[in-house]
Write an enzyme that holds these catalytic residues in place. Sequence first.
Site, short mmCIF file in Angstrom:
data_model
loop_
_atom_site.label_atom_id
_atom_site.label_comp_id
_atom_site.label_asym_id
_atom_site.label_seq_id
_atom_site.Cartn_x
_atom_site.Cartn_y
_atom_site.Cartn_z
N HIS A 77 0.85 -1.18 0.00
CA HIS A 77 0.00 0.00 0.00
C HIS A 77 0.89 1.23 0.00
O HIS A 77 2.05 1.19 0.45
CB HIS A 77 -0.90 0.02 1.23
N CYS B 68 -0.08 2.74 -4.29
CA CYS B 68 -0.83 3.94 -4.61
C CYS B 68 -0.02 5.19 -4.27
O CYS B 68 0.78 5.21 -3.35
CB CYS B 68 -2.15 3.98 -3.85
#
Length: 434
Positions: free
Chosen positions: A248, A298
């Site tokens: 992430h 991301c």
Amino acid sequence: MDEYHKKILQKNRVNLVTSLDPSNLYDALLAKGVFTQDMIDEIKSSGTRRDQARQLVRDLETRGRRAFPIFLECLQETGQHGLVEILQNGAPPVRIQPATPTQVDRPKLQPLPLISPVDVDQQTKHILPVYPVKKPNTPTPSPGTDPLRPGPQGRPCRDSIQNYKMDASPCGHCLIINNVEFEPDSKLNNRNGSNVDCEKLERRFKALNFIVEVKTNLKQRQIKQALSTLSKIDHSQYDCCVVAMLSHGAEVNHNRFPGAVYGVDGQFIKVQQITNYLNGQNCPSLQGKPKLFFLQACGGGEKDIGFEVSPDEAQPSVRGFDDQTDAIPTSSSSDSLSASDEVDARASLPTPSDILVSYSTFPGFVSWRDPQAGSWYIETLDSILDEFSATKDLAEMLTMVNLEVSQNCAKGVFKQMPGYFNFLRKLLYFQTST
């Protein structure tokens, strides 16, 4: 060089890189004015025979209109008839002079015009042999195609870019950090499909002759420890170093490289910190060598719905409706992220040379991942490396990745745009077995 001759070279680049023996061509290409001595020296220093062949073909495309027929002529003279046949197949006819003793290879002496002594000195420094021209009315080549176009202070301009040395065996170390299962307190979802990405990268970089090490489900502290261990290795015998981060990510404040990557404990490490471990100050044995970072994470929580383009530009590929993102939870923001490692964050690159950071998505936006097939970015990167590593440099391949991923569409709506920060000083060609 005429555009159709460039296309012929590009179309047959694999054959040329595989079969061309450039060492037999240097003297002829120099004598015929296609290359300068500086350019020949740069090609020779580019590495292996394949590297030299690749650089020669690339430089050839930047030369004048007569470069292609002279190249064919040199191939014919050195007995590389198979390549001549391949290059002439489907091309407009090019007249090749037979390699006989009657061939006029001596310069045609012409009187110099009356000019000042200073100009005489400038001109005689770069006198080239003058060969008979088939068409007397052929226009003068443009400055960009002149074989010995003078540069500042009378020095020849360098029209080519050098290649990084990439022939060590093994080529270097590749560290892959694959964070899949996140601790409940992190409030980050597990990254289903990331193992598919990891397997693809491990297989790909082993095929490119790297020593690959995979570490799974690391906390922030363990990520730092793994990077520190990598930086302490003696890389003197290697030519390159690669770090791939699958996790992430989020958008954070930065000085040079945007973004941050999460450990499974919910604590992040900034991208600029990640690169700092391998910079010239912290890892002297990698000074002057390419350091590559591939980030599947991301860059933030914003979703890109794209914009309308003409039908010629749009080649949509609709992806699965179950695709997931690698963004932080919507309830969090970059301003509320922990800054407990601020002391480490103050370290910065004195000079970010020889570093390339490739992002799966534009800073601030989410990155899409298929739970079964893996992420768009890694899937495409692996495919492009598999198909084009033998003939294209890394920057060109990453641009191809950008194009292909940008044509995907998640849930019929959302888009993704990868990108990279390129501080490499030379072209980078991976080792391939072909």
